[in-house]
Structure formats: C-alpha cells, structure tokens
Design a protein around this motif. Structure first.
Motif, PDB file in Angstrom:
ATOM      1  N   ASP A 176       0.852  -1.194   0.000  1.00  0.00           N
ATOM      2  CA  ASP A 176       0.000   0.000   0.000  1.00  0.00           C
ATOM      3  C   ASP A 176       0.886   1.241   0.000  1.00  0.00           C
ATOM      4  N   PRO A 177       0.829   2.071  -1.068  1.00  0.00           N
ATOM      5  CA  PRO A 177       1.745   3.213  -1.163  1.00  0.00           C
ATOM      6  C   PRO A 177       1.561   4.242  -0.055  1.00  0.00           C
ATOM      7  N   VAL A 178       0.375   4.330   0.533  1.00  0.00           N
ATOM      8  CA  VAL A 178       0.182   5.272   1.633  1.00  0.00           C
ATOM      9  C   VAL A 178       1.009   4.836   2.843  1.00  0.00           C
ATOM     10  N   LEU A 179       0.964   3.550   3.167  1.00  0.00           N
ATOM     11  CA  LEU A 179       1.732   3.066   4.309  1.00  0.00           C
ATOM     12  C   LEU A 179       3.234   3.160   4.057  1.00  0.00           C
ATOM     13  N   THR A 180       3.687   2.750   2.893  1.00  0.00           N
ATOM     14  CA  THR A 180       5.129   2.777   2.657  1.00  0.00           C
ATOM     15  C   THR A 180       5.674   4.198   2.671  1.00  0.00           C
ATOM     16  N   ALA A 181       4.893   5.147   2.167  1.00  0.00           N
ATOM     17  CA  ALA A 181       5.329   6.552   2.194  1.00  0.00           C
ATOM     18  C   ALA A 181       5.424   7.065   3.619  1.00  0.00           C
ATOM     19  N   GLN A 182       4.472   6.690   4.461  1.00  0.00           N
ATOM     20  CA  GLN A 182       4.497   7.163   5.840  1.00  0.00           C
ATOM     21  C   GLN A 182       5.551   6.449   6.665  1.00  0.00           C
ATOM     22  N   LEU A 183       5.857   5.208   6.325  1.00  0.00           N
ATOM     23  CA  LEU A 183       6.946   4.522   7.011  1.00  0.00           C
ATOM     24  C   LEU A 183       8.275   5.202   6.710  1.00  0.00           C
ATOM     25  N   PRO A 223      13.807   1.959  -8.033  1.00  0.00           N
ATOM     26  CA  PRO A 223      14.586   1.793  -9.267  1.00  0.00           C
ATOM     27  C   PRO A 223      16.060   2.140  -9.077  1.00  0.00           C
ATOM     28  N   GLN A 224      16.380   2.965  -8.083  1.00  0.00           N
ATOM     29  CA  GLN A 224      17.764   3.360  -7.819  1.00  0.00           C
ATOM     30  C   GLN A 224      18.510   2.329  -6.972  1.00  0.00           C
ATOM     31  N   GLY A 225      17.796   1.291  -6.519  1.00  0.00           N
ATOM     32  CA  GLY A 225      18.447   0.239  -5.762  1.00  0.00           C
ATOM     33  C   GLY A 225      18.354   0.380  -4.259  1.00  0.00           C
ATOM     34  N   LEU A 226      17.680   1.412  -3.750  1.00  0.00           N
ATOM     35  CA  LEU A 226      17.478   1.517  -2.307  1.00  0.00           C
ATOM     36  C   LEU A 226      16.511   0.423  -1.852  1.00  0.00           C
ATOM     37  N   VAL A 227      16.763  -0.127  -0.688  1.00  0.00           N
ATOM     38  CA  VAL A 227      15.956  -1.237  -0.170  1.00  0.00           C
ATOM     39  C   VAL A 227      15.459  -0.910   1.236  1.00  0.00           C
ATOM     40  N   LEU A 228      14.166  -1.062   1.441  1.00  0.00           N
ATOM     41  CA  LEU A 228      13.582  -0.994   2.776  1.00  0.00           C
ATOM     42  C   LEU A 228      13.173  -2.413   3.138  1.00  0.00           C
ATOM     43  N   ALA A 245       8.538   8.355   5.986  1.00  0.00           N
ATOM     44  CA  ALA A 245       8.452   9.610   6.732  1.00  0.00           C
ATOM     45  C   ALA A 245       8.816   9.401   8.200  1.00  0.00           C
ATOM     46  N   LEU A 246       8.419   8.254   8.764  1.00  0.00           N
ATOM     47  CA  LEU A 246       8.792   7.936  10.142  1.00  0.00           C
ATOM     48  C   LEU A 246      10.302   7.771  10.262  1.00  0.00           C
ATOM     49  N   ILE A 247      10.900   7.020   9.352  1.00  0.00           N
ATOM     50  CA  ILE A 247      12.350   6.810   9.387  1.00  0.00           C
ATOM     51  C   ILE A 247      13.084   8.144   9.291  1.00  0.00           C
ATOM     52  N   GLU A 248      12.586   9.022   8.433  1.00  0.00           N
ATOM     53  CA  GLU A 248      13.234  10.324   8.231  1.00  0.00           C
ATOM     54  C   GLU A 248      12.978  11.289   9.383  1.00  0.00           C
ATOM     55  N   GLY A 249      12.002  11.003  10.223  1.00  0.00           N
ATOM     56  CA  GLY A 249      11.671  11.912  11.313  1.00  0.00           C
ATOM     57  C   GLY A 249      10.593  12.920  10.977  1.00  0.00           C
ATOM     58  N   ARG A 250       9.919  12.743   9.839  1.00  0.00           N
ATOM     59  CA  ARG A 250       8.847  13.655   9.448  1.00  0.00           C
ATOM     60  C   ARG A 250       7.483  13.228   9.976  1.00  0.00           C
ATOM     61  N   ALA A 251       7.378  11.998  10.460  1.00  0.00           N
ATOM     62  CA  ALA A 251       6.137  11.480  11.039  1.00  0.00           C
ATOM     63  C   ALA A 251       6.452  10.857  12.389  1.00  0.00           C
ATOM     64  N   ARG A 252       5.437  10.772  13.255  1.00  0.00           N
ATOM     65  CA  ARG A 252       5.619  10.182  14.583  1.00  0.00           C
ATOM     66  C   ARG A 252       4.771   8.931  14.717  1.00  0.00           C
ATOM     67  N   ALA A 253       5.338   7.932  15.347  1.00  0.00           N
ATOM     68  CA  ALA A 253       4.563   6.730  15.647  1.00  0.00           C
ATOM     69  C   ALA A 253       3.490   7.066  16.667  1.00  0.00           C
ATOM     70  N   GLY A 269      20.172   9.026   5.296  1.00  0.00           N
ATOM     71  CA  GLY A 269      19.942   9.308   3.884  1.00  0.00           C
ATOM     72  C   GLY A 269      20.726   8.364   2.982  1.00  0.00           C
ATOM     73  N   PRO A 270      20.385   8.372   1.687  1.00  0.00           N
ATOM     74  CA  PRO A 270      19.365   9.182   1.019  1.00  0.00           C
ATOM     75  C   PRO A 270      17.963   8.609   1.206  1.00  0.00           C
ATOM     76  N   ALA A 271      16.945   9.427   0.898  1.00  0.00           N
ATOM     77  CA  ALA A 271      15.563   9.020   1.076  1.00  0.00           C
ATOM     78  C   ALA A 271      15.019   8.353  -0.187  1.00  0.00           C
ATOM     79  N   PRO A 272      14.355   7.214  -0.048  1.00  0.00           N
ATOM     80  CA  PRO A 272      13.704   6.605  -1.215  1.00  0.00           C
ATOM     81  C   PRO A 272      12.469   7.389  -1.612  1.00  0.00           C
ATOM     82  N   ALA A 273      12.207   7.478  -2.906  1.00  0.00           N
ATOM     83  CA  ALA A 273      11.055   8.229  -3.380  1.00  0.00           C
ATOM     84  C   ALA A 273       9.886   7.330  -3.745  1.00  0.00           C
ATOM     85  N   LEU A 274      10.160   6.236  -4.424  1.00  0.00           N
ATOM     86  CA  LEU A 274       9.080   5.379  -4.906  1.00  0.00           C
ATOM     87  C   LEU A 274       9.542   3.930  -4.934  1.00  0.00           C
ATOM     88  N   PHE A 275       8.809   3.066  -4.255  1.00  0.00           N
ATOM     89  CA  PHE A 275       9.112   1.635  -4.297  1.00  0.00           C
ATOM     90  C   PHE A 275       8.345   1.009  -5.451  1.00  0.00           C
TER      91      PHE A 275
END
Length: 213
Positions: A105-112, A162-167, A114-122, A141-147
């Motif tokens: 779900d792209p909403v959850l992955t985006a917010q996860l 696509p850049q090879g970043l892995v969560l 954001a949590l890692i980056e410190g932009r969202a709170r659990a 960093g760097p921050a992933p944009a799209l999985f």
C-alpha cells in the motif's frame, strides 16, 4: 491524529490473519492454523485522513514465533492490489473495510519512510492522539522516493526503488540489540512487544539500505 474506535469487528483482525498468515513464505507453521495474539505494535496517521495504518506485532503460540505485520484499512478497494488483500471486515462504526498487506500500500510505505526520516511520529496502537515514545528510528539518507518492487522472502519483505534503495521489513522478529545496524544501513525503525511470559522484548522492525543487499 487517527481516532481509535471502541467497536466490533466482524471478522476480527485475528481471524483474518489466522487465514492469511499460512499463505506467506515467512510463515513458520507446519500446515496447522496459527494461534495468534496481539503482542504490540503502533500506528501511523494518513495525512489525508483516509487510510488506517497499523503495524501489528503478533505472536503465534503454536510455533512460539512473533511476526511483524503492517496492515492498512481502507473504505474502498485499492486498485491493482487484489494480490495483497488480507480480507474484508465489517467495522461497527466505519462499515466495510478492505484490509491489505501494508507493504503493498503506497500510503503506508510513504508514511513509514516519513517515520524513518523523522517527518512522522509513531502513534499508540490502541489510544487516540497519543504518540508512541517506545518506537525509535534513525536516518542518514538518502531518502527513497518510490518503491516499485515488493519481494517476500523467508524472513523478511524487501521494498526496492529503481535506484536500488531497499527498505527491509523483518517479518519474523527476534529480540536483539538495536545498534549497531547492519553494514550499509542508512535508517531504521525499532520497537518492543510483550512476550507470552509477560517480559518485554525489543527488536528492529525495518532497516533502510542505501543499495540492494
């Protein structure tokens, strides 16, 4: 902030997961039904206020295994995600809800992220408007944009850009130190849960890597 409703769920979340978990490659059972109980977890808020997001920690008494299960709750089907549907339930206040494996779900992955980056709170799993201070995170960093790829393994689920970043989400949780993180890690989320004997255990839930591991 998300509002936690005290109401009925038919079927319950546990009943949905009991049917769904055995189909996962990281499930540790031998064919029998899991005996699940919620051991912990947290929530994240959807900035749009539409999608419920819960990161559940569930323990299976049948195999003494603890799983990390991110879920999303939607008021309508998520287009193109039939393969990630855990099931549907009737919520006593909100009506019919479609429950999805949150890794798809792209909403959850985006917010996860954001949590890692410190932009969202659990947020607390069962209390409205209450941050969960037990959940910790780091980011360099760097921050992933799209999985664009989601891959289930026998221990974890990898979300790849696509850049090879892995969560990497650790599906089978094993208590252990939060630091040091694995080589190549650029961020993480960790938390704790209650074990069957009443003691508290802690582990890393997810790790962000700067390149495919």
């Amino acid at each position: 902030m998300a509002v936690i409703h005290r109401t009925t769920l038919v079927p319950t979340k546990g009943e949905l997961l009991t049917s769904w978990l055995p189909s996962r490659p990281w499930y540790r059972g031998d064919g029998g039904a899991p005996q699940l109980s919620v051991a912990g977890g947290f929530r994240l808020d959807d900035p749009e206020g539409e999608v419920g997001m819960e990161f559940m920690v569930a323990t299976d008494a049948a195999t003494a295994t603890t799983y990390f299960v991110p879920l999303t709750y939607r008021g309508a089907p998520l287009e193109g995600a039939d393969h990630a549907l855990v099931g549907t339930l009737e919520h006593g206040v909100l009506g019919k809800r479609w429950v999805y494996d949150g890794c798809h779900d792209p909403v959850l992955t985006a917010q996860l992220v954001a949590l890692i980056e410190g932009r969202a709170r659990a947020q607390a799993q069962s209390i409205s408007d209450t941050p969960d201070e037990d959940v910790t995170r780091s980011f360099t960093g760097p921050a992933p944009a799209l999985f664009t790829e989601v891959t289930d393994g026998t221990e974890s689920t990898d979300l790849t850009t696509p850049q090879g970043l892995v969560l990497r989400l650790h599906r089978v949780l094993r208590p252990g130190p939060e630091q040091p993180l694995p080589e190549g890690a650029t961020g993480h989320v960790a938390g704790s849960w209650t074990q069957p004997d009443g003691s508290r255990a802690r582990a890393v839930y997810a790790v962000l890597y700067g390149a495919r591991q």
